[in-house]
Design an enzyme around this catalytic site. Structure first.
Site, PDB file in Angstrom:
ATOM      1  N   GLU A   1      51.961  66.426  61.299  1.00  0.00           N
ATOM      2  CA  GLU A   1      52.219  67.758  61.862  1.00  0.00           C
ATOM      3  C   GLU A   1      52.685  67.600  63.304  1.00  0.00           C
ATOM      4  OE1 GLU A   1      48.486  69.811  61.685  1.00  0.00           O
ATOM      5  OE2 GLU A   1      47.400  68.247  62.748  1.00  0.00           O
TER       6      GLU A   1
ATOM      7  N   ASP B   1      46.906  70.929  72.437  1.00  0.00           N
ATOM      8  CA  ASP B   1      48.280  70.711  71.976  1.00  0.00           C
ATOM      9  C   ASP B   1      49.288  70.772  73.117  1.00  0.00           C
ATOM     10  OD1 ASP B   1      47.001  70.860  69.455  1.00  0.00           O
ATOM     11  OD2 ASP B   1      47.329  73.017  69.388  1.00  0.00           O
TER      12      ASP B   1
END
Length: 518
Positions: free
Chosen positions: A183, A15
């Protein structure tokens, strides 16, 4: 920027978020349950990265993370600068959204403070508007909140210390045909538009979506701008939009490589006449696919390299490259003068997946060879010591280790394996090394991993030829993370107070076929 193939970081840096500060690029990544967390990396060219520090020495709440909480901890964070202060905003899906501040990306970073309490709040990103007001965009984890596939917005104070409004739905993926698991938002202002870059479709198979609106509160139009298409790069998504000193734009994102975790890619970005970004190599007038080679003005081609993994253990502090499986205690390690001493940590069940005191690094995606010398200390003949073991472990949902085990006065060379769906470790004894409890025993351990994560464990120094202990064992990923290579010392029980004063010692760690630090 040099000519370099993707992925530019072929190891588990999940991420990623990246910003540029002057000539330097700074990247942070998820660290989940492993402290120190929130790794901070620096680069001058987006392809060569140095692991500078970790912003989070220990997870909070401290007591909660005194045990391995796999799958929890630090999820997708954001890194931003506002009025000379750098901020990291990260979610803990079980506790809420936290903020750290620093005068410089290299630190020192403040202790984390809770900005917004709640379960299932994930992937926060702050945005300061032109009028000075500040906002936070975030997603939801269904495993905690019962909902997902939506992005929400709330106003916060400009110093990111308090929420000023309730969180409301900004974009609901259920309203968009085919949109699943929306998301990971990253919010930007550019050319009079509010932009939200967000992944969808899941970690392994997802794609990158871009939303834009003239108003922060919407409504938003969207496009899918990056997907796997005919490439071998599955799920290319979730990352950062960043510019360079020459006015060019780049998208830094991850690809899930299973046992090697979420590796880092860099894609070129161009903006069309209507302002929409085009990422990677064009598939059509909207979508792009990942490029295999990062484009550059230079014709020079340089080999892959990544942050240095070898460690001579010459300093008193552990290098940022190391992490534990739970919040460390001061007695766990002692480092310096060419050796690392690890206390024998209690392990009642004997399962290394439950042992917080495993000191580890990521298993890189390129073939690698790891070697380290292990010294097992002697014991007094009448000392009430439990079964001790120490060694080198490849840790994931399953694990394999090799090292020395002391039971009473006997020391044996052993290796052990634990399957992902099993509760009992299988240990094989290879050789009796010593029967005298006063003997100090040493062995050189070697681990070879290939490009698929298949592992070979070898012992050297106990015979004329190396002893192959385990061959062709397939490493596995962990919970939201790739496989790790670690060092450990464990004892089956705490049989008397002060047992942690006994330590196993490791000599310098050498990792071959690796990159070099910049």
């Amino acid at each position: 920027m040099e000519h370099r193939s993707n992925p530019v970081l072929d190891a588990d840096w999940p991420d990623p978020d990246v910003i540029r500060a002057g000539e330097d690029y700074w990247m942070i990544a998820s660290s989940f349950h492993r402290p120190p967390g929130l790794p901070v990396l620096r680069s001058r060219n987006l392809v060569d990265w140095e692991h500078v520090t970790n912003a989070l020495p220990a997870l909070v709440p401290t007591d909660h993370y005194s045990l391995p909480r796999r799958g929890s901890g630090v999820w997708a964070p954001s890194l931003r600068e506002h009025e000379g202060t750098f901020h990291i905003v990260y979610p803990d899906p079980d506790h809420g959204i936290f903020v750290l501040d620093a005068p410089h990306p290299a630190g020192p970073w403040s202790a984390p403070r809770l900005l917004l309490a709640g379960r299932g709040l994930i992937d926060p990103c702050p945005l300061w508007d032109e009028d000075g007001r500040a906002y936070l965009v975030h997603g939801w984890a269904r495993s905690r909140a019962g909902v997902k596939n939506r992005l929400s917005l709330l106003e916060v104070t400009p110093d990111l210390r308090e929420a000023l409004s309730p969180s409301r739905t900004l974009i609901d993926g259920a309203d968009l045909p085919g949109m699943l698991t929306l998301e990971g938002p990253k919010a930007y202002r550019k050319d009079g538009w509010y932009w939200i870059f967000a992944p969808a479709g899941g970690v392994a198979d997802g794609y990158q979506v871009v939303f834009r609106s003239r108003s922060l509160e919407g409504p938003y139009e969207h496009r899918i701008v990056l997907e796997q298409d005919s490439t071998e790069v599955n799920g290319p998504h979730q990352g950062a939009l960043v510019d360079d000193l020459h006015g060019r734009w780049w998208f830094v994102h991850f690809q899930d490589r299973g046992v090697f975790g979420r590796v880092t890619h860099v894609q070129p970005v161009r903006f069309d006449e209507d302002g929409w970004p085009h990422i990677g190599e064009s598939i059509d007038e909207v979508r792009g696919r990942p490029v295999a080679v990062v484009p550059t003005d230079s014709a020079e081609t340089r080999p892959y390299r990544e942050p240095l993994r070898s460690d001579p253990f010459t300093t008193a502090e552990l290098h940022p490259r190391w992490h534990w499986q739970a919040n460390p205690q001061p007695v766990w390690s002692r480092c310096g003068e060419g050796r690392l001493d690890l206390s024998f940590a209690p392990s009642a069940r004997g399962d290394l997946r439950d042992l917080g005191a495993v000191l580890a690094q990521q298993l890189p995606g390129k073939p690698s060879t790891w070697t380290v010398t292990l010294h097992l200390p002697p014991v007094a003949a009448d000392a009430p010591v439990g079964t001790e073991r120490a060694g080198l472990v490849v840790l994931g949902l399953s694990y394999a280790w090799a090292g020395l085990r002391r039971e009473g006065g006997r020391v044996e060379l052993v290796h052990g394996t634990m399957a992902a769906d099993e509760a009992d470790e299988v240990v094989e004894v290879h050789r009796l090394v010593a029967e005298d409890p006063s003997a100090e025993v040493s062995v050189r351990l070697r681990m070879d991993a290939d490009g698929a994560g298949r592992v070979r464990l070898t012992a050297e120094g106990l015979s004329a030829e190396p002893l192959v202990l385990l061959e062709d064992w397939q490493a596995t990923k962990g919970h939201w993370v790739g496989a790790e290579v670690g060092l450990f010392a464990a004892v089956d029980s705490m049989v008397h107070h002060g047992l942690t004063e006994r330590r196993a010692s490791f000599g310098a760690l050498t990792v071959d076929r690796e990159g070099t630090a910049i």
